[in-house]
Design a protein around this motif. Structure first.
Motif, mmCIF file in Angstrom:
data_model
loop_
_atom_site.group_PDB
_atom_site.id
_atom_site.type_symbol
_atom_site.label_atom_id
_atom_site.label_comp_id
_atom_site.label_asym_id
_atom_site.label_seq_id
_atom_site.Cartn_x
_atom_site.Cartn_y
_atom_site.Cartn_z
ATOM 1 N N PRO A 262 -8.160 12.493 10.373
ATOM 2 C CA PRO A 262 -7.074 12.995 11.391
ATOM 3 C C PRO A 262 -6.492 11.230 11.781
ATOM 4 O O PRO A 262 -6.789 10.519 11.921
ATOM 5 C CB PRO A 262 -6.540 14.220 11.968
ATOM 6 C CG PRO A 262 -7.742 14.406 12.398
ATOM 7 C CD PRO A 262 -9.526 13.512 11.489
ATOM 8 N N VAL A 263 -5.672 10.903 11.216
ATOM 9 C CA VAL A 263 -4.476 9.531 11.515
ATOM 10 C C VAL A 263 -3.967 10.047 13.049
ATOM 11 O O VAL A 263 -3.544 10.681 13.041
ATOM 12 C CB VAL A 263 -3.431 9.397 10.644
ATOM 13 C CG1 VAL A 263 -2.722 7.847 11.238
ATOM 14 C CG2 VAL A 263 -3.720 8.943 9.286
ATOM 15 N N ARG A 264 -4.097 8.662 13.881
ATOM 16 C CA ARG A 264 -4.088 8.670 15.289
ATOM 17 C C ARG A 264 -2.957 8.909 15.601
ATOM 18 O O ARG A 264 -2.808 7.184 15.693
ATOM 19 C CB ARG A 264 -5.521 8.152 16.408
ATOM 20 C CG ARG A 264 -7.172 8.698 16.268
ATOM 21 C CD ARG A 264 -6.946 10.161 16.573
ATOM 22 N NE ARG A 264 -8.120 11.020 16.103
ATOM 23 C CZ ARG A 264 -7.707 12.726 16.099
ATOM 24 N NH1 ARG A 264 -6.951 13.167 16.948
ATOM 25 N NH2 ARG A 264 -9.651 12.836 15.922
ATOM 26 N N LEU A 265 -2.058 9.575 15.688
ATOM 27 C CA LEU A 265 -0.073 8.910 15.754
ATOM 28 C C LEU A 265 0.022 8.511 17.107
ATOM 29 O O LEU A 265 -1.135 9.892 18.559
ATOM 30 C CB LEU A 265 0.457 9.956 14.891
ATOM 31 C CG LEU A 265 0.152 9.422 14.100
ATOM 32 C CD1 LEU A 265 1.092 11.500 12.983
ATOM 33 C CD2 LEU A 265 0.888 8.703 13.374
ATOM 34 N N VAL B 122 -1.648 15.517 8.270
ATOM 35 C CA VAL B 122 -0.420 15.637 7.712
ATOM 36 C C VAL B 122 -0.254 13.659 7.053
ATOM 37 O O VAL B 122 -0.060 13.185 6.012
ATOM 38 C CB VAL B 122 0.805 16.406 8.350
ATOM 39 C CG1 VAL B 122 2.370 15.421 7.504
ATOM 40 C CG2 VAL B 122 0.741 17.499 8.505
ATOM 41 N N ALA B 123 -0.358 13.293 8.423
ATOM 42 C CA ALA B 123 -0.115 11.691 7.965
ATOM 43 C C ALA B 123 -1.445 11.841 7.346
ATOM 44 O O ALA B 123 -1.344 10.465 6.757
ATOM 45 C CB ALA B 123 0.225 11.361 9.872
ATOM 46 N N SER B 124 -2.538 11.665 7.684
ATOM 47 C CA SER B 124 -3.386 11.315 7.114
ATOM 48 C C SER B 124 -3.217 11.860 5.208
ATOM 49 O O SER B 124 -3.920 10.950 4.458
ATOM 50 C CB SER B 124 -5.255 12.270 7.654
ATOM 51 O OG SER B 124 -5.869 11.909 7.001
ATOM 52 N N ILE B 125 -3.230 13.123 4.921
ATOM 53 C CA ILE B 125 -2.902 13.512 3.399
ATOM 54 C C ILE B 125 -1.837 12.565 2.703
ATOM 55 O O ILE B 125 -1.879 12.083 2.061
ATOM 56 C CB ILE B 125 -2.310 14.783 4.184
ATOM 57 C CG1 ILE B 125 -3.238 15.738 3.742
ATOM 58 C CG2 ILE B 125 -2.404 15.090 2.408
ATOM 59 C CD1 ILE B 125 -3.404 16.675 4.067
ATOM 60 N N LEU B 126 -0.997 12.226 4.131
ATOM 61 C CA LEU B 126 0.201 11.777 3.284
ATOM 62 C C LEU B 126 0.195 10.039 2.661
ATOM 63 O O LEU B 126 0.247 9.350 1.577
ATOM 64 C CB LEU B 126 2.018 11.562 3.744
ATOM 65 C CG LEU B 126 2.602 13.208 3.587
ATOM 66 C CD1 LEU B 126 3.583 13.140 5.251
ATOM 67 C CD2 LEU B 126 2.877 13.584 2.530
ATOM 68 N N VAL C 41 0.777 -1.473 -0.335
ATOM 69 C CA VAL C 41 0.233 -0.121 0.164
ATOM 70 C C VAL C 41 0.825 1.167 0.333
ATOM 71 O O VAL C 41 0.556 2.375 -0.624
ATOM 72 C CB VAL C 41 -0.538 -0.067 1.133
ATOM 73 C CG1 VAL C 41 -1.699 1.238 1.083
ATOM 74 C CG2 VAL C 41 -1.768 -1.482 1.130
ATOM 75 N N TYR C 42 1.849 1.354 0.591
ATOM 76 C CA TYR C 42 2.789 2.344 1.159
ATOM 77 C C TYR C 42 4.521 2.236 -0.112
ATOM 78 O O TYR C 42 4.940 1.345 0.959
ATOM 79 C CB TYR C 42 2.721 2.040 2.726
ATOM 80 C CG TYR C 42 1.772 3.028 3.660
ATOM 81 C CD1 TYR C 42 0.915 4.212 3.006
ATOM 82 C CD2 TYR C 42 1.126 1.987 4.305
ATOM 83 C CE1 TYR C 42 -0.287 4.252 3.309
ATOM 84 C CE2 TYR C 42 -0.008 1.982 4.406
ATOM 85 C CZ TYR C 42 -1.145 3.933 4.387
ATOM 86 O OH TYR C 42 -1.554 3.955 5.299
ATOM 87 N N GLN D 61 -2.996 9.008 2.492
ATOM 88 C CA GLN D 61 -3.729 9.021 1.025
ATOM 89 C C GLN D 61 -3.069 9.269 0.029
ATOM 90 O O GLN D 61 -3.321 8.420 -1.350
ATOM 91 C CB GLN D 61 -4.804 9.981 0.742
ATOM 92 C CG GLN D 61 -6.044 10.111 1.907
ATOM 93 C CD GLN D 61 -6.276 11.055 1.991
ATOM 94 O OE1 GLN D 61 -6.873 12.417 1.459
ATOM 95 N NE2 GLN D 61 -8.247 11.290 3.589
ATOM 96 N N HIS D 62 -1.798 9.347 -0.324
ATOM 97 C CA HIS D 62 -0.728 8.770 -0.939
ATOM 98 C C HIS D 62 -0.072 8.239 -1.271
ATOM 99 O O HIS D 62 0.962 8.183 -2.317
ATOM 100 C CB HIS D 62 -0.722 11.404 -1.517
ATOM 101 C CG HIS D 62 -1.400 11.959 -1.815
ATOM 102 N ND1 HIS D 62 -2.660 12.345 -0.929
ATOM 103 C CD2 HIS D 62 -1.708 12.388 -3.308
ATOM 104 C CE1 HIS D 62 -2.685 13.178 -2.074
ATOM 105 N NE2 HIS D 62 -2.737 13.119 -2.515
ATOM 106 N N GLY D 63 -0.409 7.541 -0.875
ATOM 107 C CA GLY D 63 0.669 6.049 -0.650
ATOM 108 C C GLY D 63 2.325 6.692 0.495
ATOM 109 O O GLY D 63 3.056 5.361 0.088
ATOM 110 N N PHE D 64 1.764 7.432 1.155
ATOM 111 C CA PHE D 64 3.738 7.234 1.749
ATOM 112 C C PHE D 64 3.256 6.493 3.290
ATOM 113 O O PHE D 64 1.732 6.857 3.867
ATOM 114 C CB PHE D 64 3.922 8.735 2.390
ATOM 115 C CG PHE D 64 3.839 9.465 1.521
ATOM 116 C CD1 PHE D 64 5.388 9.031 0.973
ATOM 117 C CD2 PHE D 64 3.074 10.196 0.260
ATOM 118 C CE1 PHE D 64 5.802 10.302 -0.362
ATOM 119 C CE2 PHE D 64 3.591 10.790 -0.411
ATOM 120 C CZ PHE D 64 5.175 10.918 -1.048
ATOM 121 N N GLY D 65 3.359 5.634 3.917
ATOM 122 C CA GLY D 65 3.515 5.250 5.109
ATOM 123 C C GLY D 65 4.515 5.741 6.590
ATOM 124 O O GLY D 65 5.496 5.999 5.918
#
Ligand code: SAH
Ligand code: SF4
Ligand code: F3S
Length: 474
Positions: free
Chosen positions: A167-170, A50-54, A28-29, A56-60
């Motif tokens: 948001p991705v809960r980091l 930021v984590a959520s945006i990244l 996925v990433y 969605q664009h293939g960054f883990g």
């Protein structure tokens, strides 16, 4: 970056934290990013956007900096020390870059906004410079940086609230989460850089806030902290429903989601917190009885120079009102020692208003001049550093005494505590918070409890920063 004289860890002085990785499936990433955050809770909350945006664009995400293809540092400009620490960190990352060609380093947040192109042109420390309102453009900026171009977006927006981004809960404990309700600040306190780094104030659409809070409750979260630089001026016009929502109304709507979901908020400005907010707090058990109400200085003359728009007497009347409506409400404050022209008498006024307010805790700093602020342009930073430090130490010492006294008043009382996890010192003890935001540590005993549970705890003893208790058996 932590002020040496600070006794407590504060949002604004939190050390950078690397975020935990979330599902990193190589199918996925394609790339990994590492993010470190400094500054206030809003910055930590932004890193989750930021984590959520990244994502969605293939960054883990990864928490191992050595594994990262992209290193991001979400920065704070509030005091000079905060900036110095970030610079030091970026110099360390610069060395990693030399050892790993292709590694990209990006500076995000308030320092990116304040220093803009200076980063790329003068310092060559970083590949990307991204201001707080430009995170949606981050994936495109990464592509630009990969081709060796200067990737910069520091445009401030009048309407960006990232309202639609989940948001991705980091690094989450699964119990408490930040929910951003507004961005920017219109207040122009003369010492403060935030209006310049975060732009104009704007409120996030109510429906998206309620949806985020309900989703969190459905996923088992038990506490949300509504975030903004000045939450009491929340004001959203919902044209579709012909409805206007102020902060008191927003609080009520969030409180009604579930009685099991606790609500906190930060930060309140003394000039804006209304009786409506206080009555709404007292009406709902799940709205925590705790207000962070920064005074900054106890001297009306200094408050005027700070452009805080209230006087000493006005603030004291506000405290009296809070105590009248909610006698058991916890209170904390931010205090600045040694602002321009501050005399010993002004300083004594600060100490005496602390005694009057009986803060449970305080976040204390000495004045740090910030380029471009009103104070920098208008006044001379004329208090010698030793005097600033001495006054700060007196403030810190007094707050230590007030915190002890406040904890002593809790002795023998029983409080409902939300369990956040194991205590730092022992896996045999739980750590949680009371409604009035005191940390409580207590033995687990034979009770079948988990984090996220509420439990009644009796206060047996205390330290300056913690209540020590025992579970009440019914
Ligand atoms: N919006 C919040 C606070 C934001 S900054 C509010 O209005 O209360 C957090 C705290 O940092 C401020 O309350 C202030 O006490 C402190 N601070 C801000 N600028 C500062 C400066 N130039 N020097 C020292 N402390 C500062
Ligand atoms: Fe800064 Fe004042 Fe705005 Fe707080 S209210 S962010 S101190 S300008
Ligand atoms: Fe710092 Fe920006 Fe927050 S300057 S305190 S990270 S709004």
């Amino acid at each position: 970056m932590q002020d040496l004289l600070n006794t407590k860890k504060h949002d604004e002085t939190r050390q950078g934290e690397a975020f935990a990785p979330f599902a990193l499936d190589p199918n996925v990433y394609s790339k990994r990013f590492y993010i470190e955050s400094y500054g206030c809770a809003m910055n930590f909350s932004d890193s989750e956007i930021v984590a959520s945006i990244l994502n969605q664009h293939g960054f883990g995400a990864t928490r191992q900096v050595e594994e990262a293809d992209i290193i991001l540092v979400n920065t704070c400009s509030i005091r000079e020390k905060a900036e110095q620490y970030v610079r030091q960190r970026l110099t360390e990352f610069r060395r990693l870059k030399d050892a790993k060609p292709g590694l990209l380093v990006g500076v995000l947040g308030c320092m990116a906004e304040r220093l803009k192109l200076k980063w790329l042109e003068e310092e060559k420390l970083v590949d990307m410079v991204v201001g707080p309102d430009a995170y949606r453009s981050l994936p495109a900026l990464v592509e630009e940086a990969e081709t060796g171009q200067k990737a910069v977006n520091v445009i401030l927006s009048r309407d960006e609230t990232y309202g639609d981004i989940s948001p991705v809960r980091l690094d989450s404990n699964g119990v408490s989460a930040f929910v951003s309700i507004m961005r920017g600040c219109n207040n122009m306190c003369s010492f403060c850089v935030v209006p310049f780094t975060r732009g104009r104030e704007r409120s996030r659409d109510t429906a998206s806030i309620l949806k985020e809070c309900s989703d969190l409750a459905d996923r088992g979260f038990k506490e949300v902290t509504l975030l903004g630089q000045n939450v009491d001026s929340y004001y959203f016009v919902d044209e579709s429903k012909d409805e206007v929502v102020n902060f008191a109304q927003l609080l009520e709507k969030v409180a009604l989601i579930s009685p099991l979901l606790r609500i906190r908020f930060s930060t309140s400005h003394p000039k804006d917190i209304t009786d409506d907010v206080l009555y709404t707090m007292s009406k709902y058990e799940n709205i925590c009885k705790y207000i962070h109400l920064p005074i900054q200085s106890g001297s009306s003359r200094i408050l005027q120079l700070m452009n805080r728009t209230y006087t000493r007497e006005w603030y004291m009347a506000k405290i009296a009102r809070i105590r009248e409506i909610m006698p058991d409400c916890g209170l904390s404050s931010d205090i600045i020692a040694g602002f321009c022209t501050e005399t010993e008498e002004d300083h004594q006024d600060t100490l005496s208003i602390m005694e009057y307010s009986k803060y449970d805790y305080g976040y204390m700093y000495y004045y740090s001049e910030r380029p471009g602020t009103l104070a920098h342009r208008r006044y001379q930073d004329d208090i010698p550093l030793e005097t600033k430090k001495r006054r700060l130490q007196e403030i810190v010492d007094l707050q230590g005494k007030l915190s002890q006294e406040s904890n002593k008043r809790d002795l023998g009382n029983t409080y409902k505590v939300l369990i956040e996890g194991n205590s730092k010192k022992s896996a045999d003890d739980w750590m949680g918070r009371t409604s009035h935001n005191k940390v409580m540590v207590f033995p687990k005993g034979n009770h079948q409890l988990s984090k996220g549970d509420y439990v009644d705890v009796f206060v047996k003893t205390y330290t300056q920063g913690t209540l020590l208790g025992e579970i009440v058996t019914k």
